[in-house]
Design an enzyme around this catalytic site. Structure first.
Site, PDB file in Angstrom:
ATOM      1  N   GLU A 101      -6.277 -10.709  -1.038  1.00  0.00           N
ATOM      2  CA  GLU A 101      -7.073 -10.465   0.168  1.00  0.00           C
ATOM      3  C   GLU A 101      -8.560 -10.436  -0.182  1.00  0.00           C
ATOM      4  O   GLU A 101      -9.283  -9.503   0.150  1.00  0.00           O
ATOM      5  CB  GLU A 101      -6.644  -9.144   0.829  1.00  0.00           C
ATOM      6  CG  GLU A 101      -5.166  -9.074   1.151  1.00  0.00           C
ATOM      7  CD  GLU A 101      -4.750  -7.804   1.871  1.00  0.00           C
ATOM      8  OE1 GLU A 101      -5.633  -7.110   2.430  1.00  0.00           O
ATOM      9  OE2 GLU A 101      -3.536  -7.506   1.895  1.00  0.00           O
ATOM     10  N   GLU A 150       0.809  -1.232   0.000  1.00  0.00           N
ATOM     11  CA  GLU A 150       0.000   0.000   0.000  1.00  0.00           C
ATOM     12  C   GLU A 150       0.839   1.279   0.000  1.00  0.00           C
ATOM     13  O   GLU A 150       0.617   2.181   0.801  1.00  0.00           O
ATOM     14  CB  GLU A 150      -0.966  -0.017   1.188  1.00  0.00           C
ATOM     15  CG  GLU A 150      -1.926  -1.191   1.155  1.00  0.00           C
ATOM     16  CD  GLU A 150      -2.838  -1.273   2.374  1.00  0.00           C
ATOM     17  OE1 GLU A 150      -2.773  -0.376   3.234  1.00  0.00           O
ATOM     18  OE2 GLU A 150      -3.615  -2.239   2.460  1.00  0.00           O
TER      19      GLU A 150
END
Length: 337
Positions: A247, A139
């Site tokens: 995810e 991220e």
């Protein structure tokens, strides 16, 4: 779709044996009870939901907390599973000591890099026999402004080349495990463009990146999901990268939806969820030469990070098994094709 014995006896990992690894995010508690049974039947890859993150595995300088990771590693080895290592560099869940010198001031670049190197070497050495890939950086791309890179202490202290440095360190110690950049919303056009640009530049200067992780925190109401997903997979593949779905969960709520009246999902929600899982797995199979691993972010609706997020006090039901660990309609849809 009828629920018959033939379908109930099917295993995700067996059905998808010739396609890609099937993973789940786990905690130590998941190694017992109904979640253990589900893991053993359906999954051949594990991601540690939190135990490998920097603040948990290395909370203080010179002190590591290996116990929960070791338990999951041993479970994986005993049951012929691989582990996706998650994660080395992230703007969240990194302890403050990493960025401070002995006097409590901001540490110099050289010290932070040295600490990162020691951390990666130690963790890689301990888990090299079971980890088949690492989320090296997580991220790092900004998605709320026009800037490309997110502000973080890693970036501020080391510099804009911190991503390249992290991958180079991981390459030195990962013993052949694949190295991934992982992010959310990177299948959406606005962030896909940024992610492509950054990865392309990193690869052009020799950064050892093997793949991209698409986090896949989706919902049942996204009409553009399939077209965006296909475009993203093809775009990343054009860089020569593998793709992992890292995810995956499919919420029954839009992110902007703040309703709190539901105690259980409606029949419409469960049908839309089943259809969405069916549709995205069809895409995953279509791109099986590019996608080499698909990981669910959890095991059952009994507990999921989507509970209380983004609405505090609200339950969500985003996974393939219900709160009792029973298969949902979505599971049967992706088992039969």
């Amino acid at each position: 779709m009828s629920e018959n014995f033939g379908v109930k006896s099917l295993s995700l990992k067996e059905v998808y044996r010739d396609y890609f690894k099937i993973g789940a995010a786990v905690t130590v508690m998941d190694l017992e009870g109904v979640h253990r049974d589900i893991l053993l039947k359906h999954f051949n890859s594990l991601t540690l939901e939190n135990a490998m993150k920097f603040e948990n595995i290395h909370p203080e300088e010179g002190r590591y907390n290996f116990e929960p990771v070791d338990k999951i590693k041993n479970f994986a080895i005993e049951n012929n599973m691989g582990i996706r290592g998650h994660t080395f560099v992230w703007h969240n869940q990194t302890p403050e000591w990493v960025f401070l010198d002995r006097e409590g001031n901001e540490a110099p670049r050289e010290l932070v890099v040295e600490r990162l190197k020691e951390h990666i070497k130690t963790v890689c050495d301990r888990y090299a026999d079971v980890v088949y890939c690492w989320d090296v950086v997580n991220e790092a791309i900004e998605d709320k402004t026009e800037k490309l890179l997110r502000e973080s202490k890693w970036r501020r202290i080391i510099g804009d080349d911190y991503i390249k440095i992290a991958f180079e360190i991981a390459k030195e110690y990962a013993r052949g495990a694949k190295l991934f950049y992982n992010d959310y919303n990177n299948e959406k056009p606005y962030k896909l463009e940024k992610t492509y640009k950054i990865l392309k530049e990193l690869l052009e200067v020799g950064t050892p990146i093997d793949g991209i992780g698409i986090q896949a925190h989706w919902n049942i109401w996204d009409e553009d999901l399939i077209s965006n997903l296909k475009k993203a997979i093809e775009t990343y593949a054009s860089l020569g990268l593998e793709v992992h779905i890292t995810e995956l969960d499919i919420s029954v709520f839009k992110f902007e939806d703040r309703r709190m009246d539901l105690k259980e999902p409606t029949d419409e929600m469960l049908e839309l969820q089943a259809k969405t899982y069916e549709d995205v797995f069809k895409v995953f199979r279509e791109y099986k030469d590019i996608i080499t691993s698909v990981t669910l972010w959890g095991i059952s609706d009994r507990h999921t990070w989507k509970d209380n997020f983004p609405v505090v006090g609200r339950k969500d039901w985003p996974l393939l098994f219900d709160i009792n660990g029973k298969p949902k309609k979505a599971l049967y849809r992706i088992l039969q094709f």
